[in-house]
Design a protein around this motif. Sequence first.
Motif, PDB file in Angstrom:
ATOM      1  N   TYR A  70       0.829  -1.212   0.000  1.00 55.45           N
ATOM      2  CA  TYR A  70       0.000   0.000   0.000  1.00 55.45           C
ATOM      3  C   TYR A  70       0.856   1.251   0.000  1.00 55.45           C
ATOM      4  N   ILE A 168      -4.711  -3.631   1.262  1.00 53.09           N
ATOM      5  CA  ILE A 168      -5.780  -2.632   1.239  1.00 53.09           C
ATOM      6  C   ILE A 168      -6.378  -2.465   2.634  1.00 53.09           C
ATOM      7  N   LEU A 171      -4.138  -0.105   4.401  1.00 52.23           N
ATOM      8  CA  LEU A 171      -4.349   1.264   3.913  1.00 52.23           C
ATOM      9  C   LEU A 171      -5.607   1.880   4.503  1.00 52.23           C
TER      10      LEU A 171
END
Length: 247
Positions: A70, A168, A171
Amino acid sequence: MAQEYTVMKDAEPFYLPGNEMGVLVQHGFTGTTQSVRGLGQFLADQGFTVCGPRLKGHGTHYEDMEGTTYQDWIESTEEGYRKLQETCSHIVVVGLSMGGTLALHLASRYPEIKGVVLVNPAIEMSHLAEVAQMEEPRFFDAIGSDIKAEGVRELAYEKVPLRSFKEIIHLTDETRKVVSAIGCPTLLFKSLEDHLVPPMNAQWIYENIASSDKTLIELENSYHVATLDNDKELVMAETAGFISRLL
């Protein structure tokens, strides 16, 4: 020697020169610039300078994405931002899905950003937590092209690396912590039916972002990839109007 990957047709980054208002337009997780190119071209037609970066590991092969983090995606976003800074005195950041997450992350780091436009942004992905804790399989079936309009396809990977799901989540977890510190004008689009990112993500951002200038628009006839779906003209027009009033 590192594997060399070829960028897919229509997945290339784009840069459309215009006036002093720069617009950074970002695609989403496993997707490509194809999903936001139409929006980018529309904004360029209004006179804005538009940059659409290709996030690292995207638009090539899903094995390429597997090798990225990320932090790499954040860096891709910042590279686009720095490119716009070369010629633009004002910058707005637009993002679809994870591109919206990256837009928020960028806005938290650069408070001079004039505004953010978020289309079905991802900020709370706990529904992927069980997947992220797995050790196998290495790849999952595709999640892209969640589009209601018939005959329209998103250019995206046919497989998703397990490792990328973990990234993800990192993130979104990191970005969620900074939303309450973001004060720039914000325009949010939320599809009422979204099979990838629960609509409550956009609602949560709307309720928790520090900005006093914020608008949430519901999309009644589109799924997740709204920039290619039945409401794309509405997204384009509202985004252009939002940016214009920030000049």
